[in-house]
Design a protein around this motif. Structure first.
Motif, PDB file in Angstrom:
ATOM      1  N   GLY A  16      53.493  47.958  39.312  1.00 31.42           N
ATOM      2  CA  GLY A  16      52.683  47.435  40.407  1.00 31.42           C
ATOM      3  C   GLY A  16      53.497  46.541  41.320  1.00 31.42           C
ATOM      4  N   THR A  17      52.809  45.540  41.868  1.00 31.98           N
ATOM      5  CA  THR A  17      53.385  44.666  42.888  1.00 31.98           C
ATOM      6  C   THR A  17      54.652  43.967  42.399  1.00 31.98           C
ATOM      7  N   ALA A  18      54.636  43.493  41.161  1.00 34.61           N
ATOM      8  CA  ALA A  18      55.805  42.792  40.611  1.00 34.61           C
ATOM      9  C   ALA A  18      56.750  43.740  39.877  1.00 34.61           C
TER      10      ALA A  18
ATOM     11  N   VAL B 269      56.844  51.700  32.308  1.00 37.05           N
ATOM     12  CA  VAL B 269      55.638  52.418  31.876  1.00 37.05           C
ATOM     13  C   VAL B 269      54.442  51.845  32.616  1.00 37.05           C
ATOM     14  N   ASP B 270      53.471  52.696  32.901  1.00 31.32           N
ATOM     15  CA  ASP B 270      52.231  52.227  33.521  1.00 31.32           C
ATOM     16  C   ASP B 270      51.080  53.063  32.997  1.00 31.32           C
ATOM     17  N   GLN B 271      49.971  52.393  32.717  1.00 26.17           N
ATOM     18  CA  GLN B 271      48.807  53.126  32.206  1.00 26.17           C
ATOM     19  C   GLN B 271      48.151  53.975  33.297  1.00 26.17           C
TER      20      GLN B 271
ATOM     21  N   GLY C 209      49.671  49.687  41.411  1.00 28.12           N
ATOM     22  CA  GLY C 209      48.794  48.652  40.861  1.00 28.12           C
ATOM     23  C   GLY C 209      47.797  48.156  41.903  1.00 28.12           C
ATOM     24  N   THR C 210      47.699  46.857  42.020  1.00 30.03           N
ATOM     25  CA  THR C 210      46.703  46.234  42.895  1.00 30.03           C
ATOM     26  C   THR C 210      47.005  46.437  44.374  1.00 30.03           C
ATOM     27  N   LEU C 211      48.212  46.863  44.717  1.00 30.21           N
ATOM     28  CA  LEU C 211      48.519  47.096  46.137  1.00 30.21           C
ATOM     29  C   LEU C 211      47.602  48.156  46.747  1.00 30.21           C
TER      30      LEU C 211
ATOM     31  N   GLY D 187      47.055  42.367  50.841  1.00 33.14           N
ATOM     32  CA  GLY D 187      48.501  42.316  51.020  1.00 33.14           C
ATOM     33  C   GLY D 187      48.956  41.237  51.988  1.00 33.14           C
ATOM     34  N   GLN D 188      48.216  40.147  52.079  1.00 32.47           N
ATOM     35  CA  GLN D 188      48.693  39.050  52.933  1.00 32.47           C
ATOM     36  C   GLN D 188      49.847  38.348  52.244  1.00 32.47           C
ATOM     37  N   LEU D 189      50.881  38.111  53.018  1.00 31.63           N
ATOM     38  CA  LEU D 189      52.133  37.567  52.500  1.00 31.63           C
ATOM     39  C   LEU D 189      52.369  36.208  53.138  1.00 31.63           C
TER      40      LEU D 189
ATOM     41  N   GLY E 133      43.931  42.946  31.610  1.00 32.79           N
ATOM     42  CA  GLY E 133      44.387  41.817  30.793  1.00 32.79           C
ATOM     43  C   GLY E 133      45.140  42.210  29.543  1.00 32.79           C
ATOM     44  N   SER E 134      45.409  43.513  29.357  1.00 34.43           N
ATOM     45  CA  SER E 134      45.982  43.943  28.073  1.00 34.43           C
ATOM     46  C   SER E 134      47.409  43.422  27.868  1.00 34.43           C
ATOM     47  N   GLY E 135      48.155  43.236  28.951  1.00 39.88           N
ATOM     48  CA  GLY E 135      49.505  42.669  28.808  1.00 39.88           C
ATOM     49  C   GLY E 135      49.443  41.226  28.342  1.00 39.88           C
TER      50      GLY E 135
ATOM     51  N   GLY F  90      54.386  38.166  38.004  1.00 38.98           N
ATOM     52  CA  GLY F  90      53.187  38.661  38.686  1.00 38.98           C
ATOM     53  C   GLY F  90      51.952  37.927  38.179  1.00 38.98           C
ATOM     54  N   GLU F  91      50.811  38.535  38.421  1.00 40.37           N
ATOM     55  CA  GLU F  91      49.549  37.847  38.115  1.00 40.37           C
ATOM     56  C   GLU F  91      49.356  37.602  36.625  1.00 40.37           C
ATOM     57  N   CYS F  92      50.096  38.323  35.770  1.00 37.78           N
ATOM     58  CA  CYS F  92      49.911  38.104  34.330  1.00 37.78           C
ATOM     59  C   CYS F  92      50.447  36.747  33.879  1.00 37.78           C
TER      60      CYS F  92
ATOM     61  N   SER G 241      50.086  35.286  45.926  1.00 36.99           N
ATOM     62  CA  SER G 241      50.082  36.180  44.766  1.00 36.99           C
ATOM     63  C   SER G 241      51.036  37.347  45.014  1.00 36.99           C
ATOM     64  N   VAL G 242      50.848  38.029  46.148  1.00 40.05           N
ATOM     65  CA  VAL G 242      51.694  39.200  46.413  1.00 40.05           C
ATOM     66  C   VAL G 242      53.147  38.774  46.652  1.00 40.05           C
ATOM     67  N   THR G 243      53.343  37.759  47.482  1.00 43.91           N
ATOM     68  CA  THR G 243      54.748  37.418  47.819  1.00 43.91           C
ATOM     69  C   THR G 243      55.525  36.903  46.599  1.00 43.91           C
TER      70      THR G 243
HETATM   71  C1  FAD Z   1      40.872  42.991  47.040  1.00 40.80           C
HETATM   72  C2  FAD Z   1      42.066  42.098  46.768  1.00 40.80           C
HETATM   73  C3  FAD Z   1      42.712  41.475  47.831  1.00 40.80           C
HETATM   74  C4  FAD Z   1      43.811  40.658  47.588  1.00 40.80           C
HETATM   75  N1  FAD Z   1      44.451  40.115  48.648  1.00 40.80           N
HETATM   76  C5  FAD Z   1      45.572  39.381  48.442  1.00 40.80           C
HETATM   77  C6  FAD Z   1      46.327  38.904  49.542  1.00 40.80           C
HETATM   78  O1  FAD Z   1      45.998  39.172  50.692  1.00 40.80           O
HETATM   79  N2  FAD Z   1      47.449  38.169  49.295  1.00 40.80           N
HETATM   80  C7  FAD Z   1      47.837  37.856  48.019  1.00 40.80           C
HETATM   81  O2  FAD Z   1      48.850  37.176  47.848  1.00 40.80           O
HETATM   82  N3  FAD Z   1      47.143  38.317  46.950  1.00 40.80           N
HETATM   83  C8  FAD Z   1      46.048  39.086  47.131  1.00 40.80           C
HETATM   84  N4  FAD Z   1      45.379  39.598  46.059  1.00 40.80           N
HETATM   85  C9  FAD Z   1      45.962  39.411  44.722  1.00 40.80           C
HETATM   86  C10 FAD Z   1      47.228  40.261  44.568  1.00 40.80           C
HETATM   87  O3  FAD Z   1      47.081  41.508  45.232  1.00 40.80           O
HETATM   88  C11 FAD Z   1      47.558  40.479  43.089  1.00 40.80           C
HETATM   89  O4  FAD Z   1      47.597  39.231  42.421  1.00 40.80           O
HETATM   90  C12 FAD Z   1      48.902  41.172  42.899  1.00 40.80           C
HETATM   91  O5  FAD Z   1      48.977  42.359  43.676  1.00 40.80           O
HETATM   92  C13 FAD Z   1      49.101  41.496  41.423  1.00 40.80           C
HETATM   93  O6  FAD Z   1      50.376  42.083  41.259  1.00 40.80           O
HETATM   94  P1  FAD Z   1      50.885  42.410  39.771  1.00 40.80           P
HETATM   95  O7  FAD Z   1      52.165  43.117  39.899  1.00 40.80           O
HETATM   96  O8  FAD Z   1      50.837  41.187  38.941  1.00 40.80           O
HETATM   97  O9  FAD Z   1      49.776  43.388  39.177  1.00 40.80           O
HETATM   98  P2  FAD Z   1      49.416  44.848  39.673  1.00 40.80           P
HETATM   99  O10 FAD Z   1      49.901  45.118  41.039  1.00 40.80           O
HETATM  100  O11 FAD Z   1      47.972  45.024  39.401  1.00 40.80           O
HETATM  101  O12 FAD Z   1      50.264  45.782  38.680  1.00 40.80           O
HETATM  102  C14 FAD Z   1      50.004  45.788  37.313  1.00 40.80           C
HETATM  103  C15 FAD Z   1      50.286  47.180  36.775  1.00 40.80           C
HETATM  104  O13 FAD Z   1      50.318  47.097  35.354  1.00 40.80           O
HETATM  105  C16 FAD Z   1      49.664  48.231  34.815  1.00 40.80           C
HETATM  106  N5  FAD Z   1      49.189  47.875  33.468  1.00 40.80           N
HETATM  107  C17 FAD Z   1      48.295  46.913  33.130  1.00 40.80           C
HETATM  108  N6  FAD Z   1      48.150  46.870  31.793  1.00 40.80           N
HETATM  109  C18 FAD Z   1      48.964  47.831  31.272  1.00 40.80           C
HETATM  110  C19 FAD Z   1      49.239  48.290  29.955  1.00 40.80           C
HETATM  111  N7  FAD Z   1      48.650  47.743  28.862  1.00 40.80           N
HETATM  112  N8  FAD Z   1      50.108  49.311  29.788  1.00 40.80           N
HETATM  113  C20 FAD Z   1      50.718  49.901  30.860  1.00 40.80           C
HETATM  114  N9  FAD Z   1      50.479  49.502  32.142  1.00 40.80           N
HETATM  115  C21 FAD Z   1      49.626  48.480  32.337  1.00 40.80           C
HETATM  116  C22 FAD Z   1      48.543  48.516  35.791  1.00 40.80           C
HETATM  117  O14 FAD Z   1      48.120  49.859  35.695  1.00 40.80           O
HETATM  118  C23 FAD Z   1      49.188  48.180  37.131  1.00 40.80           C
HETATM  119  O15 FAD Z   1      49.772  49.329  37.744  1.00 40.80           O
HETATM  120  C24 FAD Z   1      44.265  40.423  46.257  1.00 40.80           C
HETATM  121  C25 FAD Z   1      43.619  41.042  45.202  1.00 40.80           C
HETATM  122  C26 FAD Z   1      42.531  41.881  45.444  1.00 40.80           C
HETATM  123  C27 FAD Z   1      41.884  42.562  44.278  1.00 40.80           C
END
Ligand code: FAD
Length: 474
Positions: A12-14, A32-34, A40-42, A47-49, A224-226, A435-437, A453-455
Motif C-alpha cells: 500500500g501507501t507505505a 505480500v498483500d492480502q 491499499g488505502t490509496l 491523498g492530501q499531502l 488490523g491483522s498486522g 505507515g498507519e500500522c 498520514s499519506v506523506t
Molecule cells: C477516505 C479516506 C481519506 C483519507 N484522506 C487522507 C488524506 O487526504 N491525507 C492523509 O494524509 N491521509 C488520508 N487518509 C489516511 C491515509 O490514506 C492512510 O492512513 C494511508 O494511506 C495508510 O497507508 P498504509 O500504507 O499504512 O496502509 P494501506 O495503504 O492501507 O496499505 C496496507 C496494505 O496492507 C495489506 N494488508 C493488511 N493486512 C495484511 C495481511 N495480514 N497480510 C497481507 N497484507 C495485508 C492491505 O491489503 C493493504 O494493501 C485517508 C483515509 C481514508 C480512508
C-alpha cells in the motif's frame, strides 16, 4: 523467492515506496498483500499531502521550512504526537513532494494551499493530486511494478500474513503466509509490517475505542491483522486513547459500517456555512456549528457518548440552502427521504422529536433559543454567527450524522528507526513497522493534521527501504 533479505507485508501507501527503495538499493525483497492488487488505502484516500520546502512552494514564493511545519503540527495537536518521528518525517516531506513531481504526479493546480477539512496550517503546504489518492498510486504503481520485475524481487497478491516466525530469543526470523495454495513459511532477515490501520474492522475498533460503533470510509483490507501479529510477537500498543472522529458522515443503517466519501455531507463552514442546527440525540445544541476550528468541533463530537448527532432543519432551509449533501444524486436523496433510517421528516417539531427519539422539550427549546437570537439580533447561545434564517416549519427534517473514521489511532510502538518495540522499550530484533500500522496518532496525535498520514507513509517508507537494504547487505 525462497530467501529474501526483507519481507514487506502490505503493498500500500507505505509498503510500495519501501519496496521500491529497498530493491533499488540492492536488497532481495518479497512483498505480500492480502488484496489482489497494489495500492491499499490509496484507492479511496483523498491523498492530501503536506511538506515544507518543496520546489512548488519556492515557485510560488511561499517561505516554509520543516521546522515551521513541525511547529504548526505541534500547535494543531497540542504536542500529542511523537516529536522524534515527526522531526524525521517533516524533514523529508518537502523532498517527497518533489520526488512525486519528478515522477509525473498530476498535481492539482491550486496547490499548495491552506485547506479547512482538517485544522488549518498557517502556511500553504497542503498538496493533492487531480485524482486524490489515485494520483499518488499512478506514480507509485509503475515504479513498484518495475522494481518487482527485478530478479531480486517478488510480489505475491492474495497472500495473507498469518503470523510472525520468532526464535527463542524473540528475534523475528520470517513470516507465516496463507493463500489459495495453502500455508507457507518464508525466512527473512527483516520483516516490515506496512499493513495499515484497523478502520475496516468494527470489532477491533470497538475493542480499542471503548466499545464505540465504527462508521468508516477505510478499506476493508485495513483489518488490523498486522498490528495483531506484532502484538502477538510481543510489541507494545501505541496511542490507545487518542481517537478523534472526523466531523462527520450520514449514519449508515444499523448493522452497516461503511460510508462512501462521495456522499459526505458538506459540514466545513469555510466551504458551506451551516443553515441547520446540530443537536445531540436528546435534542440539545453541543457545538457552534460554524466554528472555524474543526478540531473544536471534532472534540465536541468525541464527547458525545454515541458519536452521533441530528442535523435539524425545516423544509424551507432544505429548499433554500446550498446542498447539504452535494454528492448525492436526486434519486439517492429521494430514496433516502423515503426509507433510510437516518433521514426523518415530520409535520411538526413534536412529531420530529417522536420520530428521532429527541426529547420534545429540549428540541423545541434549542430551536426557540436559536430563533430568538435571530429575531432579536442577540447572541446565539453557542456563539454562532452564521444564522441565515429562523427555523419555523411547517415541515421539519433531521439527518442523523455520525463521527467517522479515516484513520485509526493505535498501532505498533516503534523507535525512530521504525523498529518495533516491546512494552519495556527494547526493540524486537528483525521487526519493523511503517505507515498507519504504527498508529495514526503517533504522528497526528489527538487530532487530524493535514497530509500527515499519506506523506509520512511515503517518506518513512522510502527511508526505511533504503536503511534496511544497507543493513541487510552490511
Ligand atoms: C477516505 C479516506 C481519506 C483519507 N484522506 C487522507 C488524506 O487526504 N491525507 C492523509 O494524509 N491521509 C488520508 N487518509 C489516511 C491515509 O490514506 C492512510 O492512513 C494511508 O494511506 C495508510 O497507508 P498504509 O500504507 O499504512 O496502509 P494501506 O495503504 O492501507 O496499505 C496496507 C496494505 O496492507 C495489506 N494488508 C493488511 N493486512 C495484511 C495481511 N495480514 N497480510 C497481507 N497484507 C495485508 C492491505 O491489503 C493493504 O494493501 C485517508 C483515509 C481514508 C480512508
Amino acid at each position: 523467492m525462497n530467501h529474501p533479505d526483507i519481507v514487506i507485508v502490505g503493498a500500500g501507501t507505505a509498503g510500495m515506496p519501501c519496496a521500491i527503495e529497498a530493491v533499488g538499493a540492492g536488497a532481495r525483497v518479497l512483498v505480500v498483500d492480502q488484496a489482489d492488487r497494489p495500492g491499499g488505502t490509496l484507492h479511496v484516500s483523498l491523498g492530501q499531502l503536506s511538506g515544507a520546502g518543496s520546489r512548488l512552494q519556492a515557485d510560488r514564493g511561499i517561505a516554509d521550512t520543516p521546522a515551521a511545519h513541525l511547529d504548526d503540527i505541534i500547535r494543531i495537536n497540542r504536542g500529542t504526537g511523537r516529536a522524534d518521528l515527526l522531526a524525521r518525517t517533516t524533514a523529508g516531506q518537502g523532498a517527497t513532494i518533489d520526488w512525486l513531481m519528478d515522477h509525473g504526479f498530476a498535481m492539482d493546480p491550486a496547490c499548495p494551499a491552506i485547506l479547512h477539512l482538517h485544522e488549518a496550517y498557517r502556511t500553504a503546504r497542503t498538496y493533492w493530486g487531480v485524482e486524490g489518492g489515485l494520483s499518488v498510486l499512478r506514480v507509485l504503481e509503475p515504479l513498484f511494478t518495475a522494481a518487482m520485475a527485478q530478479p531480486t524481487a517478488e510480489v505475491r497478491y492474495a497472500t495473507r500474513l498469518a503470523g510472525l516466525v520468532q526464535s527463542e530469543d524473540g528475534r523475528v526470523r520470517g513470516v507465516r503466509l496463507t493463500n489459495a495454495q495453502g500455508e507457507s513459511q518464508v525466512a527473512a532477515r527483516a520483516v516490515v509490517l506496512a499493513t495499515g490501520g484497523y478502520g475496516g474492522s468494527p470489532d477491533m475498533f470497538a475493542r480499542l475505542t471503548g466499545g464505540r460503533r465504527l462508521v468508516t470510509a477505510a478499506m476493508p483490507t485495513s483489518d488490523g491483522s498486522g498490528i495483531v501479529a506484532a502484538l502477538g510477537a510481543g510489541a507494545a500498543l501505541s496511542c490507545p486513547d487518542m481517537f478523534l472522529p472526523t466531523y462527520a458522515a450520514v449514519a449508515p443503517p444499523p448493522g452497516q459500517h461503511r460510508v462512501d466519501w462521495r456522499q459526505m455531507p458538506s459540514l466545513t463552514p469555510q466551504v458551506r456555512p451551516p443553515w441547520e442546527l446540530h443537536l445531540t440525540p436528546l435534542g440539545a445544541r453541543f457545538v457552534r456549528e460554524d466554528d472555524d476550528s474543526v478540531d473544536r468541533r471534532e472534540n465536541a463530537l468525541n464527547d458525545l457518548p454515541h458519536l452521533s448527532f441530528w442535523c435539524v432543519m425545516d423544509d424551507a432551509v432544505w429548499d433554500a440552502a446550498p446542498p447539504l449533501l452535494p454528492g448525492w444524486t436526486e434519486a439517492e436523496l429521494a430514496d433516502a427521504w423515503s426509507g433510510h433510517p437516518s433521514f426523518v421528516r415530520a409535520a411538526s417539531l413534536a412529531d420530529l422529536a417522536q420520530a428521532t427519539g429527541m426529547m420534545a422539550e429540549t428540541l423545541s427549546a434549542s430551536v426557540a433559543a436559536y430563533n430568538t437570537g435571530i429575531a432579536q439580533g442577540t447572541a446565539d447561545p453557542m456563539g454562532r454567527t452564521h444564522r441565515p434564517q429562523a427555523l419555523t416549519g411547517p415541515g421539519w427534517r433531521a439527518i442523523r450524522m455520525h463521527g467517522m473514521v479515516l484513520k485509526t489511532p493505535s498501532g505498533i510502538v516503534v523507535d525512530d528507526q521504525m523498529r518495533a518495540l516491546r512494552p519495556d522499550g527494547a526493540p524486537i530484533p528483525g521487526l519493523y513497522a511503517v505507515g498507519e500500522c504504527i498508529g495514526g496518532s503517533t504522528l497526528s496525535g489527538k487530532g487530524f493534521v493535514s497530509g500527515m498520514s499519506v506523506t509520512p507513509a511515503l517518506t518513512l517508507g522510502r527511508w526505511l527501504g533504503r536503511a534496511l537494504a544497507q543493513e541487510v547487505q552490511a
